[in-house]
Scaffold this motif. Structure first.
Motif, PDB file in Angstrom:
ATOM      1  N   LEU B  88      12.402   5.145 -16.186  1.00  0.00           N
ATOM      2  CA  LEU B  88      11.222   4.098 -16.309  1.00  0.00           C
ATOM      3  C   LEU B  88      12.088   2.787 -16.827  1.00  0.00           C
ATOM      4  O   LEU B  88      11.521   1.747 -16.715  1.00  0.00           O
ATOM      5  CB  LEU B  88      10.241   4.526 -17.324  1.00  0.00           C
ATOM      6  CG  LEU B  88       8.960   5.179 -16.659  1.00  0.00           C
ATOM      7  CD1 LEU B  88       8.541   6.010 -17.824  1.00  0.00           C
ATOM      8  CD2 LEU B  88       8.098   4.245 -16.275  1.00  0.00           C
ATOM      9  N   SER B  90      14.869   0.298 -17.044  1.00  0.00           N
ATOM     10  CA  SER B  90      15.775  -0.088 -16.098  1.00  0.00           C
ATOM     11  C   SER B  90      17.281  -0.098 -16.445  1.00  0.00           C
ATOM     12  O   SER B  90      18.210  -0.497 -15.504  1.00  0.00           O
ATOM     13  CB  SER B  90      15.567  -1.422 -15.328  1.00  0.00           C
ATOM     14  OG  SER B  90      14.346  -2.062 -16.208  1.00  0.00           O
ATOM     15  N   SER B 238       8.628  -0.579 -25.725  1.00  0.00           N
ATOM     16  CA  SER B 238       7.813  -1.339 -24.512  1.00  0.00           C
ATOM     17  C   SER B 238       7.534  -2.614 -25.038  1.00  0.00           C
ATOM     18  O   SER B 238       7.659  -3.188 -26.193  1.00  0.00           O
ATOM     19  CB  SER B 238       6.484  -0.510 -24.363  1.00  0.00           C
ATOM     20  OG  SER B 238       5.704  -0.664 -25.431  1.00  0.00           O
ATOM     21  N   VAL B 239       7.252  -3.475 -23.961  1.00  0.00           N
ATOM     22  CA  VAL B 239       6.869  -4.795 -24.312  1.00  0.00           C
ATOM     23  C   VAL B 239       5.684  -4.876 -25.153  1.00  0.00           C
ATOM     24  O   VAL B 239       5.646  -5.566 -26.191  1.00  0.00           O
ATOM     25  CB  VAL B 239       6.619  -5.659 -23.040  1.00  0.00           C
ATOM     26  CG1 VAL B 239       6.334  -7.097 -23.220  1.00  0.00           C
ATOM     27  CG2 VAL B 239       7.801  -5.626 -22.081  1.00  0.00           C
ATOM     28  N   ALA B 240       4.876  -3.968 -24.914  1.00  0.00           N
ATOM     29  CA  ALA B 240       3.600  -3.892 -25.738  1.00  0.00           C
ATOM     30  C   ALA B 240       3.959  -3.725 -27.308  1.00  0.00           C
ATOM     31  O   ALA B 240       3.149  -3.878 -28.445  1.00  0.00           O
ATOM     32  CB  ALA B 240       2.527  -2.764 -25.396  1.00  0.00           C
ATOM     33  N   VAL B 265      13.448  -5.286 -24.015  1.00  0.00           N
ATOM     34  CA  VAL B 265      11.999  -5.068 -23.821  1.00  0.00           C
ATOM     35  C   VAL B 265      11.216  -5.518 -25.122  1.00  0.00           C
ATOM     36  O   VAL B 265      10.243  -6.019 -25.080  1.00  0.00           O
ATOM     37  CB  VAL B 265      11.646  -3.622 -23.443  1.00  0.00           C
ATOM     38  CG1 VAL B 265      10.196  -3.213 -23.642  1.00  0.00           C
ATOM     39  CG2 VAL B 265      12.158  -3.428 -21.844  1.00  0.00           C
ATOM     40  N   LEU B 268      11.401  -9.277 -25.671  1.00  0.00           N
ATOM     41  CA  LEU B 268      10.310  -9.728 -24.849  1.00  0.00           C
ATOM     42  C   LEU B 268       8.921  -9.902 -25.719  1.00  0.00           C
ATOM     43  O   LEU B 268       8.120 -10.883 -25.850  1.00  0.00           O
ATOM     44  CB  LEU B 268      10.146  -9.395 -23.445  1.00  0.00           C
ATOM     45  CG  LEU B 268       9.317 -10.241 -22.420  1.00  0.00           C
ATOM     46  CD1 LEU B 268       9.796 -11.802 -22.250  1.00  0.00           C
ATOM     47  CD2 LEU B 268       9.203  -9.500 -21.116  1.00  0.00           C
ATOM     48  N   PHE B 272       7.015 -12.957 -26.984  1.00  0.00           N
ATOM     49  CA  PHE B 272       5.437 -13.232 -26.952  1.00  0.00           C
ATOM     50  C   PHE B 272       4.628 -13.499 -28.070  1.00  0.00           C
ATOM     51  O   PHE B 272       3.651 -14.482 -28.057  1.00  0.00           O
ATOM     52  CB  PHE B 272       4.758 -11.875 -25.909  1.00  0.00           C
ATOM     53  CG  PHE B 272       5.246 -12.085 -24.486  1.00  0.00           C
ATOM     54  CD1 PHE B 272       5.513 -13.449 -23.714  1.00  0.00           C
ATOM     55  CD2 PHE B 272       5.439 -10.845 -23.870  1.00  0.00           C
ATOM     56  CE1 PHE B 272       5.840 -13.114 -22.181  1.00  0.00           C
ATOM     57  CE2 PHE B 272       5.834 -10.903 -22.528  1.00  0.00           C
ATOM     58  CZ  PHE B 272       6.108 -12.072 -21.693  1.00  0.00           C
ATOM     59  N   ASP B 294      16.495  -8.137 -16.140  1.00  0.00           N
ATOM     60  CA  ASP B 294      15.939  -9.173 -15.076  1.00  0.00           C
ATOM     61  C   ASP B 294      15.350 -10.396 -15.698  1.00  0.00           C
ATOM     62  O   ASP B 294      15.707 -11.480 -15.417  1.00  0.00           O
ATOM     63  CB  ASP B 294      14.788  -8.280 -14.122  1.00  0.00           C
ATOM     64  CG  ASP B 294      13.953  -9.313 -13.269  1.00  0.00           C
ATOM     65  OD1 ASP B 294      14.568 -10.277 -12.875  1.00  0.00           O
ATOM     66  OD2 ASP B 294      12.801  -8.891 -12.733  1.00  0.00           O
ATOM     67  N   PHE B 295      14.590 -10.134 -16.682  1.00  0.00           N
ATOM     68  CA  PHE B 295      13.553 -11.383 -17.206  1.00  0.00           C
ATOM     69  C   PHE B 295      14.383 -12.027 -18.202  1.00  0.00           C
ATOM     70  O   PHE B 295      13.968 -12.991 -18.671  1.00  0.00           O
ATOM     71  CB  PHE B 295      12.076 -10.943 -17.777  1.00  0.00           C
ATOM     72  CG  PHE B 295      12.413  -9.702 -18.871  1.00  0.00           C
ATOM     73  CD1 PHE B 295      12.793 -10.056 -20.027  1.00  0.00           C
ATOM     74  CD2 PHE B 295      12.199  -8.340 -18.419  1.00  0.00           C
ATOM     75  CE1 PHE B 295      12.971  -9.012 -21.209  1.00  0.00           C
ATOM     76  CE2 PHE B 295      12.445  -7.293 -19.174  1.00  0.00           C
ATOM     77  CZ  PHE B 295      12.646  -7.611 -20.896  1.00  0.00           C
ATOM     78  N   CYS B 299      12.944 -15.988 -19.105  1.00  0.00           N
ATOM     79  CA  CYS B 299      11.717 -16.041 -20.131  1.00  0.00           C
ATOM     80  C   CYS B 299      12.091 -17.309 -20.816  1.00  0.00           C
ATOM     81  O   CYS B 299      12.837 -18.002 -20.648  1.00  0.00           O
ATOM     82  CB  CYS B 299      11.542 -14.995 -20.948  1.00  0.00           C
ATOM     83  SG  CYS B 299      13.067 -14.384 -21.924  1.00  0.00           S
TER      84      CYS B 299
END
Lengths: 347, 347
Positions: B88, B90, B238-240, B265, B268, B272, B294-295, B299
């Motif tokens: 999951l 990357s 996780s981002v969350a 992750v 990020l 946010f 990737d991001f 961002c």
DNA sequence: TTGAAAGCGCTAACAA
DNA sequence: TTGTTAGCGCTTTCAA
């Protein structure tokens, strides 16, 4: 007829794998290899006393069964081949995780591989997996090369095509309608008063399902008497790709009040571009995605998207396969698991 | 046809797979199976005329070799087992992609599985893979259960432990120093004038490498006479998770001018949260990550992070294994591939 | 309930 | 260069 009267010489001295064999376990337990095999495969068919002896011999020797030999003897291995377009892409990871977990705790091994959205790689992968005599194969989507289909049919094993439920499955299809998903989201955007909706996808000639979502978008927009604009980017989806895609639209002065991205990754890239340019989302531009990935709920603003039944697909596939392995044969050929529209603030 | 009390529920158990065998190919080509086998495995050892006949028979019949039989006869399969903590995530996907590509084009199959950062799952996976008589095993990291190590040593095959190069490899280690990475980033933050740097990681008792980055952070911060604060979140990254983690720090009024996250992750998610609260990054708070996902470059603002040699690890591992398979034995035991500090605007 | 024996489809010594 | 032959380690009849 082969005369094999002489006792088997200690095979480990000949072409030695160095591994403990079932034969040694049998010898230590004072039983035959058949008994050892039975204890391992169908406990209950062997008396408790022998089973106990076998099990302790297995433990003492650290015996690990040779799956090659087992699979060869049984004509079918206890494996299931799973082929997805990409593991880099977390869409399928949720499905694979669920599927592998369920299958492996039932004693099956899953082999998985990714095609990178190429039919040729898919064909090669299917061929490679088939060489293992799998008990079943699981593919993604319904479009495959002719040869892939031929190989699969010739294998005479259960074949699940997941993540789609349109027509033409080889055997069993488990997923949902991407067309309906595209339609739903577009209709939602129209209801919210959007009139110039642009659809952005990536490599849609290879990604059949994204193309179907675009099709659904086209239907909905046309039905509402609105213009359809579909952009197909030439490289794989990535966050990095979303920004430039939006920028290009802006440069070309494409009239637009909503951007419907073929997945969340692209949508996040577009969202970042909006942040960079000070474009208010959703006031100036609505952004919608597909996938409901990890970040969708926590980005700013949170992303309106479609949540595919990732885990359910894995669960249903495992259940279907296990049922088939157990001999059930009159099973549904297609299972539509639906999807959820996740309305958040970006659109 | 005789009636049976309990019909075999499962056709898989029937003898005879219905597949085309090498024997049929040999018959059609008018040669022996050895010749067919040779054509397939060492072309050049067979005369052109026979080889041609064999190949066309293979094509006409659609013959796919049975790897179980082949592996069994050869005592070792042409497979390589690869075990990573998570697909999951990357991080490892880039390595696996490269590794699988290289190995499979050299005629080896990779089986991969993920442990979800659990030593017990790792052990089960290693055991499952070993049952395939792989030609080599590739694991992630250097810490494994005692039994895992024992099984691996007993297998007497090349074992690569990747993504780390600290002490104590079973056989070969290919990766980089996470401790050095943690130190580097922290030193950079200090040079930029940050004085209250907080490190946030997730499940660091299981994620040994994240723990080592934290260790590097600790060293650097201590060396500079600054306080060390390490937060270890109890769930998977996780981002969350990143937002709430930062929010909690804020609520607790922890003094802080930089947040060093154990991966992108989490970073990020924190970013946010800053956007949501109007915290200026990096003016009010620097944010740094790890992974260069990737991001990270797209961002807002782009993320300062560390780029691990993802693809290089895959490439080096494949090269090492292929060399070993070819009989080379005096190879380096540890390969440090280094890492890159990616300085962008978030710190 | 147990064991003996016959392969599963292929590879690899060895002979020719 | 090619064919013959004996297994690789297991599962599954079949008979006891």
């Amino acid at each position: 007829m082969r005369a094999r009267t002489a006792p088997k010489p200690d095979s480990r001295l000949r072409r030695g794998s160095g591994r403990v064999t079932m034969d040694e376990v049998a010898r230590l337990a004072g039983v035959s290899t058949s008994t050892v095999s039975r204890v391992l495969r169908e406990p209950g068919a062997v008396s408790d006393s022998l089973a106990g002896r076998v099990r302790s011999a297995v433990d003492r020797l650290g015996y690990v069964p040779n799956l090659m030999a087992g699979g060869l003897a049984a004509a079918r291995g206890r494996t299931v081949g799973v082929v997805v377009p990409s593991i880099l892409n977390s869409f399928f990871a949720g499905t694979i995780d669920t599927l592998s977990g369920l299958l492996s705790s039932a004693g099956w091994q899953v082999l998985d591989g990714s095609t990178d959205y190429s039919e040729a790689r898919e064909e090669a992968l299917v061929e490679a997996f088939l060489a293992w005599s799998p008990a079943a194969m699981v593919l993604t989507g319904l479009r495959h090369s002719e040869r892939t289909v031929r190989l699969l049919r010739a294998a005479r094993i259960p074949v699940v095509e997941m993540w789609d439920v349109s027509e033409g499955a080889i055997d069993i299809a488990i997923g949902f309608s991407h067309r309906a998903a595209g339609r739903s989201m577009t209709q939602y955007l129209i209801e919210k008063g959007r009139r110039r909706i642009v659809f952005v996808g990536a490599i849609m000639t290879s990604d059949q399902r994204a193309a179907q979502r675009a099709e659904g978008y086209r239907e909905a927009v046309t039905a509402a008497g609105l213009p359809a604009t579909v952009i197909d980017l030439p490289s794989r989806s990535s966050v990095a790709l979303g920004g430039p895609a939006l920028a290009d639209l802006l440069v070309r002065q494409v009239e637009m009040d909503a951007l419907y991205c073929s997945n969340d990754v692209l949508a996040l890239g577009a969202l970042f571009e909006c942040q960079r340019r000070g474009i208010a989302v959703p006031q100036h531009l609505s952004i919608a995605g597909f996938g409901d990935l990890d970040f969708a709920a926590s980005c700013v603003p949170p992303l309106t998207t479609i949540r595919p039944p990732r885990e359910a697909i894995g669960r249903e596939t495992a259940a279907m396969l296990l049922a088939r392995f157990a001999g059930q044969t009159h099973l549904r050929r297609a299972v539509d698991l639906g999807f959820d529209l996740q309305i958040r603030r970006s659109a």
